[in-house]
Enzyme design. Sequence first.
Site, mmCIF file in Angstrom:
data_model
loop_
_atom_site.group_PDB
_atom_site.id
_atom_site.type_symbol
_atom_site.label_atom_id
_atom_site.label_comp_id
_atom_site.label_asym_id
_atom_site.label_seq_id
_atom_site.Cartn_x
_atom_site.Cartn_y
_atom_site.Cartn_z
ATOM 1 N N GLU A 100 45.059 43.035 41.573
ATOM 2 C CA GLU A 100 43.907 43.495 42.365
ATOM 3 C C GLU A 100 42.805 42.424 42.362
ATOM 4 O OE1 GLU A 100 45.427 45.205 40.001
ATOM 5 O OE2 GLU A 100 45.729 47.305 40.599
ATOM 6 N N LYS A 143 40.520 39.095 32.123
ATOM 7 C CA LYS A 143 40.983 38.582 30.839
ATOM 8 C C LYS A 143 42.256 37.753 31.017
ATOM 9 C CE LYS A 143 42.566 40.200 26.344
ATOM 10 N NZ LYS A 143 42.670 41.282 25.378
ATOM 11 N N GLU A 168 42.231 55.112 27.782
ATOM 12 C CA GLU A 168 43.197 54.006 27.693
ATOM 13 C C GLU A 168 43.469 53.680 26.214
ATOM 14 O OE1 GLU A 168 42.749 49.691 29.201
ATOM 15 O OE2 GLU A 168 43.580 50.698 30.942
ATOM 16 N N HIS A 179 24.880 72.174 39.194
ATOM 17 C CA HIS A 179 25.038 72.850 40.478
ATOM 18 C C HIS A 179 26.441 72.648 41.031
ATOM 19 C CE1 HIS A 179 20.799 73.964 40.802
ATOM 20 N NE2 HIS A 179 20.619 72.877 40.067
ATOM 21 N N LYS A 223 52.439 49.196 37.587
ATOM 22 C CA LYS A 223 52.223 47.838 38.114
ATOM 23 C C LYS A 223 53.541 47.253 38.604
ATOM 24 C CE LYS A 223 48.540 46.443 34.904
ATOM 25 N NZ LYS A 223 48.192 45.514 33.833
ATOM 26 N N GLY A 260 40.239 44.538 26.735
ATOM 27 C CA GLY A 260 39.556 44.630 28.028
ATOM 28 C C GLY A 260 38.460 45.689 28.019
ATOM 29 N N ARG A 261 38.772 46.862 27.485
ATOM 30 C CA ARG A 261 37.804 47.969 27.516
ATOM 31 C C ARG A 261 36.732 47.836 26.440
ATOM 32 N NH1 ARG A 261 42.928 49.273 26.460
ATOM 33 N NH2 ARG A 261 43.507 50.158 24.450
#
Length: 550
Positions: free
Chosen positions: A217, A211, A359, A390, A514, A273-274
């Site tokens: 990263e 965005k 978030e 399990h 960050k 973003g999410r």
Amino acid sequence: MNAEGRTRLNQTPEWTALAKHREGLGEVRLRELFAADPGRGQGYTLQVGDLYVDYSKHLVTDETLRLLRELAAATGVFGLRDAMFRGEKINTTENRAVLHTALRAPRDAVIEVDGQNVVPAVHAVLDKMAGFAERVRSGAWTGHTGKRIKNVVNIGIGGSDLGPAMAYEVLRSYTDRGLTVRFVSNVDGADLHEAVRDLDAAETLFIIASKTFTTIETITNATSARDWLLTELSAGQEAVAKHFVALSTNAGKVAEFGIDTANMFEFWDWVGGRYSYDSAIGLSLMVAIGPDRFREMLDGFRVVDEHFRTAPAESNVPLLLGLLGVWYGNFHDAQSHAVLPYSHYLSKFTAYLQQLDMESNGKYVGRDGHEVDWQTGPVVWGTPGTNGQHAYYQLIHQGTKLIPADFIGFAQPVAEMAEGLKAQHDLLMANFFAQTQALAFGKTPDEVRAEGVPEELVPHKTFQGNHPTTTILARELTPSVLGQLIALYEHKVFVQGAIWNIDSFDQWGVELGKVLAKRVEPALTEGAEVPGLDASTKALVATYRELRGR
Ligand code: F6P
């Protein structure tokens, strides 16, 4: 009362009434609720689109639900919902509209931000994406050397990765199996290394999804991908245009990186973003499943948007799910919420929901700038059943924590599977139904004794039950159903944020880490002195440098 004139949530009469009701209910037992109301299993269900939602196995009565709805009304959930759909700037700390719902609005809808109808731009981008996706899928879009694109690598992180990566898994049986689609997010070079090591660069398209186009990263991985491509092809910068496209709101940064903005697919600051994988961020998915399937998915989102916007409170499913979360988090001290899909294709579904929910609602400061003194967002976790059975279900069944859970399952196995494998589906779903039954009703000591279990083992083999679950069942896992499920959770998160009076659409809590990472990096690489570094981190950095041979 706070500065905006809103009474503190936990001082409202509606909150107090719920607290009192909770006390009065005491240790309400699901066995008793079901015994008292034989119609509960059918009565406590709702339908939205293709989703059948059973909430009968919750520690609630009609009165609980009524009081919760009153809390929603008193805290302005419906007003805020309408403001969101209208495009008002309800993300106040960033002064932005929150309009992911516009991403799936029909072509003729009118939704304005700052006096401008945003819907034509949404459809213009969707059309551009469709044209591009078709060219890649048909082989008309070729790489620098003229070879057909066979591999698509999406590079992004957070909302620019989790959504398309999750949806690609969910809809795998709808994808073009001739394409290899991979997702790289981690700045650990291992991620990109493993993603490209067996690919032919001449056949590989990189989709750089960010965005902001400033996320360290993503830009680091995109730069390394570009280096890899140019080295593999022994080509210069001119090869980039055929192998790199960008998904972003930031044309300036895209151009700076060297991607032709003609190959950029735009979205807007009013898409969080999410909340973005149904925007241009979904391009990798659209290439994989094709534009028609992508549009079917958008239609599914829209079904639930319309339901959330218009359904009465009594039958509004996202509202109900949000309220149930408030009931457990605020009135039963539940700390976490499990989402347990009984579909292998939903293997990344809960990871996606973690960002969406945590978030959005992981905040301790309210919209009014004051610290809240009530619980906000839960820890969201889970993996597909039956694997979890399990591993960690023991704790859900017999641990000391209350863990409300959503069970999601489908009546039909995916069409393309072999008949023999399809036959396994009933076993999968038998587990699905058995688990919520066991969680709700358990097994009493007398039932255990009746099986002849020695007395000393009776406490160990007793299941107290009373573990609340929602069951969401659909006929089959289609693109539309995926859209419906995601919109359902988006609006559930919205409802909770509105009640807790927090801004669910900012994410300031990710900033400090960050900034510190940027500050610490030169200490790792050059041994630079970082002012103000605490003693622990200083020692860790020194040890790291020694182990790294520096
Ligand atoms: O750091 C958190 C975050 O801002 C998320 O909200 C977002 O989804 C992710 O980083 C990626 O951001 P971008 O799409 O700008 O690269």
